[in-house]
Design an enzyme around this catalytic site. Structure first.
Site, PDB file in Angstrom:
ATOM      1  N   ASP A 146      47.269  36.421  49.962  1.00 45.26           N
ATOM      2  CA  ASP A 146      46.235  37.189  50.631  1.00 45.26           C
ATOM      3  C   ASP A 146      44.901  36.247  50.831  1.00 45.26           C
ATOM      4  O   ASP A 146      44.339  36.593  51.819  1.00 45.26           O
ATOM      5  CB  ASP A 146      45.868  38.080  49.589  1.00 45.26           C
ATOM      6  N   ILE A 147      44.557  35.381  49.964  1.00 48.82           N
ATOM      7  CA  ILE A 147      43.168  34.488  49.985  1.00 48.82           C
ATOM      8  C   ILE A 147      43.588  33.139  49.765  1.00 48.82           C
ATOM      9  O   ILE A 147      44.283  33.012  48.428  1.00 48.82           O
ATOM     10  CB  ILE A 147      42.166  35.173  49.153  1.00 48.82           C
ATOM     11  N   ASP A 188      41.140  30.794  47.715  1.00 53.78           N
ATOM     12  CA  ASP A 188      39.827  30.845  47.026  1.00 53.78           C
ATOM     13  C   ASP A 188      39.469  29.262  46.669  1.00 53.78           C
ATOM     14  O   ASP A 188      39.399  28.655  47.364  1.00 53.78           O
ATOM     15  CB  ASP A 188      39.945  31.731  45.863  1.00 53.78           C
ATOM     16  N   GLY A 205      42.211  27.237  45.858  1.00 53.22           N
ATOM     17  CA  GLY A 205      43.245  26.622  46.358  1.00 53.22           C
ATOM     18  C   GLY A 205      44.320  26.022  45.204  1.00 53.22           C
ATOM     19  O   GLY A 205      45.440  25.736  45.716  1.00 53.22           O
ATOM     20  N   THR A 226      46.163  27.662  43.006  1.00 51.63           N
ATOM     21  CA  THR A 226      47.497  28.713  42.925  1.00 51.63           C
ATOM     22  C   THR A 226      48.401  28.138  44.104  1.00 51.63           C
ATOM     23  O   THR A 226      49.546  27.833  43.757  1.00 51.63           O
ATOM     24  CB  THR A 226      46.946  30.073  42.970  1.00 51.63           C
ATOM     25  N   LYS A 271      38.227  31.497  51.824  1.00 58.19           N
ATOM     26  CA  LYS A 271      37.007  31.836  51.432  1.00 58.19           C
ATOM     27  C   LYS A 271      36.328  30.505  51.426  1.00 58.19           C
ATOM     28  O   LYS A 271      36.823  29.392  50.932  1.00 58.19           O
ATOM     29  CB  LYS A 271      37.011  32.397  49.862  1.00 58.19           C
ATOM     30  N   ASP A 304      42.168  42.548  45.082  1.00 63.11           N
ATOM     31  CA  ASP A 304      41.806  43.494  44.035  1.00 63.11           C
ATOM     32  C   ASP A 304      40.345  43.004  43.429  1.00 63.11           C
ATOM     33  O   ASP A 304      39.984  41.911  43.352  1.00 63.11           O
ATOM     34  CB  ASP A 304      42.729  43.709  43.108  1.00 63.11           C
TER      35      ASP A 304
END
Length: 181
Positions: free
Chosen positions: A105-106, A108, A110, A112, A136, A164
């Site tokens: 999804d994103i 952020d 990086g 993960t 992002k 979320d």
């Protein structure tokens, strides 16, 4: 989080992208991914739970044969700051010798996605590709650069389209930012 708390967050949030640019970004990504991977019969891995929205809208647009599976790795849980990588479902041995496309999804910080890349490669993938719905802008280099990026977002806490806020609002078709305090 209570329903009232969730509603208050949404009602005070800033809309960053309505449904139209989100759908356009997914359509563009489908075209780019199809052009790059159509001859490879890739294994597509969705990162749960955030990528369910992205994967659900992207997969029907990919015009090539593929195998689908999922993984579940997170640094966040239901918190708003990242910690250690927690593997709930690791990549399986079916990545060996395959071209693997990971959907998230994103991007952020990086960490993960970089850990997922490293794990998939350690299992013997022939090639690793990543596609993120959103990237992002955090103002610094990240340990991984996705092959395919849908939308660029400012450095704010965002939700909707699979992302979320304290477990709520993954189901929204738009992207919001929590109101700056």
């Amino acid at each position: 989080m209570t329903p009232d708390e969730a509603w208050k967050i949404l009602e005070s949030a800033d809309l960053l992208c309505d449904e139209t640019p989100v759908r356009a970004a997914i359509a563009r990504l489908a075209t780019e991914i199809t052009a790059s991977l159509k001859g490879r019969y890739p294994l597509v891995l969705a990162v749960m739970g955030g990528s369910f929205f992205f994967a659900g809208h992207l997969l029907p647009r990919l015009r090539f044969p593929l195998e689908f599976d999922y993984i579940h790795a997170s640094r966040y849980g239901n918190t708003t700051s990242g910690g250690e990588i927690v593997w709930k479902v690791e990549p399986r041995e079916n990545v060996r010798g395959r071209s693997v496309l990971v959907l998230d999804d994103i991007l952020d910080g990086g960490q993960t996605l970089a850990a997922i890349r490293d794990r998939v490669n350690s299992l013997g993938a022939a090639a690793f590709y990543s596609a993120v719905l959103t990237d992002k802008d955090i103002g610094r280099d990240k340990p991984i650069v996705p092959d395919f990026v849908g939308l660029k977002l400012p450095n704010r806490y965002v939700f909707g389209c699979g992302m979320d806020v304290s477990g709520a609002w993954r189901n929204l078709p738009e992207i919001y930012a929590v109101k700056d305090s």
